[in-house]
Structures are given as C-alpha cells and as structure tokens.
Design a protein around this motif. Sequence first.
Motif, short mmCIF file in Angstrom:
data_model
loop_
_atom_site.label_atom_id
_atom_site.label_comp_id
_atom_site.label_asym_id
_atom_site.label_seq_id
_atom_site.Cartn_x
_atom_site.Cartn_y
_atom_site.Cartn_z
N UNK A 1 0.83 -1.21 0.00
CA UNK A 1 0.00 0.00 0.00
C UNK A 1 0.86 1.26 0.00
N UNK A 2 1.93 1.25 0.78
CA UNK A 2 2.77 2.44 0.93
C UNK A 2 3.71 2.67 -0.25
N UNK A 3 4.20 1.60 -0.86
CA UNK A 3 5.29 1.75 -1.82
C UNK A 3 5.00 1.30 -3.25
N UNK A 4 3.89 0.61 -3.49
CA UNK A 4 3.69 0.03 -4.82
C UNK A 4 2.35 0.37 -5.46
N UNK A 5 1.59 1.24 -4.87
CA UNK A 5 0.27 1.58 -5.41
C UNK A 5 0.35 2.23 -6.78
N UNK A 6 1.46 2.91 -7.08
CA UNK A 6 1.60 3.61 -8.36
C UNK A 6 2.44 2.83 -9.37
N UNK A 7 2.80 1.60 -9.02
CA UNK A 7 3.54 0.74 -9.94
C UNK A 7 2.58 -0.10 -10.79
N UNK A 8 3.11 -0.70 -11.84
CA UNK A 8 2.33 -1.67 -12.61
C UNK A 8 2.31 -2.98 -11.84
N UNK A 9 1.13 -3.44 -11.49
CA UNK A 9 0.99 -4.59 -10.60
C UNK A 9 0.02 -5.60 -11.21
#
Length: 377
Positions: free
Chosen positions: A195-203
């Motif tokens: 939630x803190x570090x990967x919400x704006x990455x392609x997942x």
Amino acid sequence: MSENCCHAGPQETGARDALLALDPYTLDDRQKNEDLMPIFREQLKDARGNNRHIEHYFSKLQIDIDALRQPEDVPFIPVQMFKHFDLRTCPENAVAKVLQSSGTTGASPSRIPLDKSTTLNQIKALKAILSDYLGKNRKIFLVVDHEGINKPEMAFSARTAGVRGLSIYAKKTFYLLREEEGRLTLNMPVIRDIIENYSHKEVYAFGFTYIIWTVFYEQLKKEGIRFSFDKFTLFHGGGWKKMKDLAVSKETFSGTIAELFGTETENILDFYGMAEQTGIIFVDCACGNKHVPAFSQVIIRDPFTLEPCSPGNTGLIEVMSILADSYYDQAVLTEDLGMLVGVDDCPCGRKGRYFRFVSRVEKAEVRGCGDTFRESR
C-alpha cells in the motif's frame, strides 16, 4: 511395443514454433484449424507408436490418422484416464518431471510426465497468453496465498501451478497471506508495504478464487483495508463450485474484488485451465468471454451424444493442445460444462473461438473409454 524417440520432427517443430511465435489471438478459426491439423496428425502418429494404451484405443476406434481433417475428428481422452493409465509418449529416461494433481474428484492423482521440450513449449505458450493481457514488461507480482505454496517440495496443485506459471512476468513477488498453524491469515507487513510503496507501480496478481473471497477479502473487510492501484490486473481461477455453494456469482465476485483493489471490474480476469494442459489458460476478455489461443482449440460436446455443440448450447469442454511431446495432450475431454459463445467475432477483437465456463460435472467419466484402455494392460 518398443519405445521410439518421440520428439517432434523438424517440419512439425517448425510449424508449432511458428504458432507459438504469433500473437495468440490473431488467427481466425478456419486458418488456425488448417495450421493445427498437420501438427496434430504427426503428434498422433508419435503417440500411437510410443504408447500401447493409445495404440489399443486407436485400434479399437479404427482411427485412420491421415483421414482426420478437423479438430473435432481427433480422438479425445477423458481426463480421468490420467488417474488410471500411463499416457507417456516419450522414453522414460527423457521425463524430467512428473506432475501430480488430484483435482477435486477422488484421491487418485493424475500423473503428467514432462520432458524438457514440453516444458519449454508450455513456458512459451503461457508467456504469449499473458503478454496479450499484460504487455511485454515485467511487473510487481502479488500472490494471494502463502509463500510455502511455491516451495519445491510442495505437491503440484492448481494453486502451485498458477503461482509458478504466472510468475513469468514477475519483477518482484510478494505473498499477501501467511500460514499459521494450518490457517491462512493476512501477511500484514507485506500488505502495508504494498500500500505504501507500490500503489503507483504496474501490478498484477494471482489467487485461487475461493481463497481470495473467503480468506483475503473477508479478513481485509474486517480490518477495513483497501488498496488503490493505478495499474492493476488480477488473474484468478478455480473454486467456482464452492463459490456457487456460497451463492456468490461471478459478477458479484468481480465487482467486489475490483472495489477492494481500487480498480475496474474489467481488470478482474477469471481463467480456465487444468494441470493436464499446463501452459494454456483461457482468460476472460473485457466482455467476459474466454478465448482460445493459436496453439490450442476448444470443442463443446453434447454430454449424451458427444457430438460437437453449436454456439449457445451447453456441453462438456474438450481442450486441445499441440504443446506436449511427452504425453497425450492433443485432445482431453474434461469433467466441466461450458458453452461456446461464438467464433471470430468477439467485440474485444480477439479472433478464434470463445466460450464460457458453466459448472463442474460430478462423476463425469465417459462410459466405455476406461474399458477400452484397460483391455490393453
């Protein structure tokens, strides 16, 4: 019967490689069938010459391989045969791994022998399918399961196969659950990190449908936690019989889970697949239809006559594949019901046949086929 080297000849290998190199949903159904049939015929000859059960089966049915003209003509094997017979079509010393999967009916496991060429073909096929839905770039991979499911010593299962297969595109992998005293619980440190570090990455993510709903979603709901991803895709499969028992429809699942991940419903992709045809998954498009890639085919057969069904009618799902050199994978009749929706004209733009999964069938072994095999033992 002596065991010959069963690896595909140069012509067959070249034709198969050409199909594996294509964008998997660009061929119309007629062209695909024309490309598949020469490969199928050569593979059936190899299978017949290298497995006494297949030889007896073909002889009993009086199969003339050279006379087979369309996928519907290819002799199918009921999936139950993998539980009772050795369907290996390569020398025993060529088998690199034997997958075992008990499925959901009975305790007797299916045994699927894999040699190196078959495994490589399966990897190529799955990569081609996933690239159509995910693009070419590696992404953050979230597994809605515990890390132990992917340990080498774990018995092969649908969950294990899903994690290992879909990890092809993983740049980094996170497991969102953990196992404590035989119970699955939220892996809160990992979830907070995501939630803190990967919400704006392609997942992208994978999970078993029933586990996502009854464990992951239910526990997150109690904790009041939701995600909010910019670019997110969830692949999920299996467990629909249990979901039906819970009175949770596919539409309810997709809408609820999309909201949980902060994404659109069209990014929640159900897929249909089976251990006996590892490497091929039939994934939902935005229209909710499951599409058949260039190196595979699907036939829906009437449960009583076993004749092919026309679009709109429900029948047994038969899945076909050109990937395997090490076992009979060319035509497998499943214990599942599906409906052919259409051919070449899905609004999503993907060519070929597209279908929908309907339900599992209890005690679905086709009468007579087991006896035909058993006589040759």
